[in-house]
Design an enzyme around this catalytic site. Structure first.
Site, short mmCIF file in Angstrom:
data_model
loop_
_atom_site.label_atom_id
_atom_site.label_comp_id
_atom_site.label_asym_id
_atom_site.label_seq_id
_atom_site.Cartn_x
_atom_site.Cartn_y
_atom_site.Cartn_z
N GLN A 191 0.83 -1.21 0.00
CA GLN A 191 0.00 0.00 0.00
C GLN A 191 0.87 1.27 0.00
O GLN A 191 1.80 1.38 0.79
CB GLN A 191 -0.92 0.02 1.22
CG GLN A 191 -1.91 1.19 1.17
CD GLN A 191 -2.81 1.25 2.38
OE1 GLN A 191 -2.43 1.81 3.40
NE2 GLN A 191 -4.01 0.70 2.26
N CYS A 198 -6.70 6.94 5.03
CA CYS A 198 -6.11 7.21 6.34
C CYS A 198 -6.54 8.58 6.85
O CYS A 198 -6.29 9.60 6.19
CB CYS A 198 -4.59 7.13 6.27
SG CYS A 198 -3.81 7.48 7.87
N LYS A 249 -8.27 2.16 -1.52
CA LYS A 249 -8.98 2.20 -0.25
C LYS A 249 -9.44 3.62 0.03
O LYS A 249 -8.64 4.56 -0.05
CB LYS A 249 -8.09 1.71 0.89
CG LYS A 249 -8.82 1.49 2.22
CD LYS A 249 -7.91 0.80 3.24
CE LYS A 249 -8.70 0.38 4.48
NZ LYS A 249 -9.22 1.52 5.26
N ASN A 272 -15.46 -2.44 4.92
CA ASN A 272 -14.49 -2.28 6.00
C ASN A 272 -15.11 -1.41 7.10
O ASN A 272 -15.77 -0.43 6.81
CB ASN A 272 -13.22 -1.63 5.45
CG ASN A 272 -12.19 -1.31 6.50
OD1 ASN A 272 -11.62 -0.22 6.51
ND2 ASN A 272 -11.91 -2.23 7.40
N GLY A 273 -14.90 -1.82 8.34
CA GLY A 273 -15.39 -1.03 9.47
C GLY A 273 -16.15 -1.87 10.46
O GLY A 273 -17.28 -2.30 10.18
#
Length: 320
Positions: free
Chosen positions: A71, A101, A140, A202-203
């Site tokens: 990444q 991020c 992402k 995601n999460g």
């Protein structure tokens, strides 16, 4: 029949090489990610890549054979592309671009770029064009910078030809990691905006029950899991219905492995113990019964004392 694929999240500051080795050995993940590698206006060096991702020396796999995706995080399309090409030449079979991020220490990159869909599009396009077609590319993101309503424009911006997967953390950058802000439902109508890419949820996917509920809401069968890997080291196997969650004793045994793996590196005794405490610190979030032991463990200074405490606690757990 299981239809889930489960990825281990990048976990900046949590899942570096030694920790990935431990988590993947137990987890049953289909793929793991490196922590993000910062790209400035200078291409990342081969030395940096190998230092940050020791799996380059093992065919880009962890010791148990889990593939790792590299990444990158940055805002310069050309050096992002050149860095991705170098990683691919070193053996990486897939690359991920981080636009998710939310750290305040990440300035004009990561989730900060969610405000600039055109730049995101340029970065993704440049990387995809430069990479060998055989090298997979994923991206992402979060649902938006300030509002979830930004998600469609963001997804359309990054869904360029050749992007294989788009992972969506179901919060905005403004939301950070607030429990109440999580919104899996915001993903449900985004699939049609990226018809050539698979969307990955995601999460807060920390159990099989979470995964089943998330699948029903998001229509995703691939999940990315993060901090839930600490309280449940075999999380992907649990989500797939292949195993029961580890007992407390098994979690403590995993922490012994954390100490052993970090002890093999050049890290100081303090850092080794800090990482073992970090592991337990995240594990006890979902295992409140470990809190008394965690407080005692945090007072340990030496590796020998830490191992002795863990071994005694495991015996106590096994006797219950």
């Amino acid at each position: 029949m299981n239809d889930f694929k489960v990825y281990l999240a990048p976990l900046e500051g949590l899942a570096d090489g030694p920790m990935r080795k431990v988590l993947c050995a137990h987890g049953g993940y289909d793929l793991c990610f490196s922590e993000f590698i910062r790209v400035t206006d200078i291409i990342v060096s081969e030395k940096t890549l190998i230092r940050e991702v020791p799996e380059f020396l093992n065919d880009c796999k962890t010791a148990d054979g889990t593939d790792i995706r590299i990444q990158f995080l940055g805002d310069n399309p050309k050096t992002m592309a050149q860095s991705a090409v170098l990683a691919n030449r070193l053996g990486a079979r897939s690359i991920d671009i981080n636009f998710g991020c939310p750290s305040r220490f990440v300035h004009h990159s990561g989730a900060m770029l969610l405000k600039e869909p055109e730049l995101m599009h340029e970065i993704v396009s440049e990387v995809r064009q430069a990479l060998d077609p055989a090298c997979d590319l994923s991206v992402k993101i979060r649902l938006g910078f300030l509002e979830k309503s930004e998600a469609p424009e963001i997804v359309k911006a990054i869904a360029v030809d050749g992007v294989k997967e788009i992972t969506i953390h179901c919060r905005t950058r403004k939301d950070l990691y607030k429990e109440e802000a999580l919104d899996w439902s915001a993903m449900a109508n985004l699939h049609e905006l990226a018809p050539q890419a698979e969307l990955i949820a995601n999460g807060n996917i920390n159990s099989r029950e979470d995964a089943l509920k998330c699948r029903d809401i998001t229509h995703c069968t691939t999940m990315m899991c993060g901090r839930g890997a600490f309280p449940t080291p075999n999380l992907a196997k649990v989500i797939k219905g292949e195993a029961e969650p580890y007992s407390n004793a098994e979690v403590l045994k995993t922490d012994i492995e954390v100490i052993e793996e970090f002890s093999k590196t050049d890290r100081t005794e303090k850092i080794v113990m800090d990482r073992a405490k970090q592991f337990l610190g995240y594990a006890r979030v979902h295992r409140k019964e470990l809190n008394p032991f965690f407080k005692e463990f945090c007072r340990c200074v030496t590796i020998a004392d830490g191992l002795k405490l863990l071994e005694n606690a495991i015996i106590s757990e096994d006797d219950k």
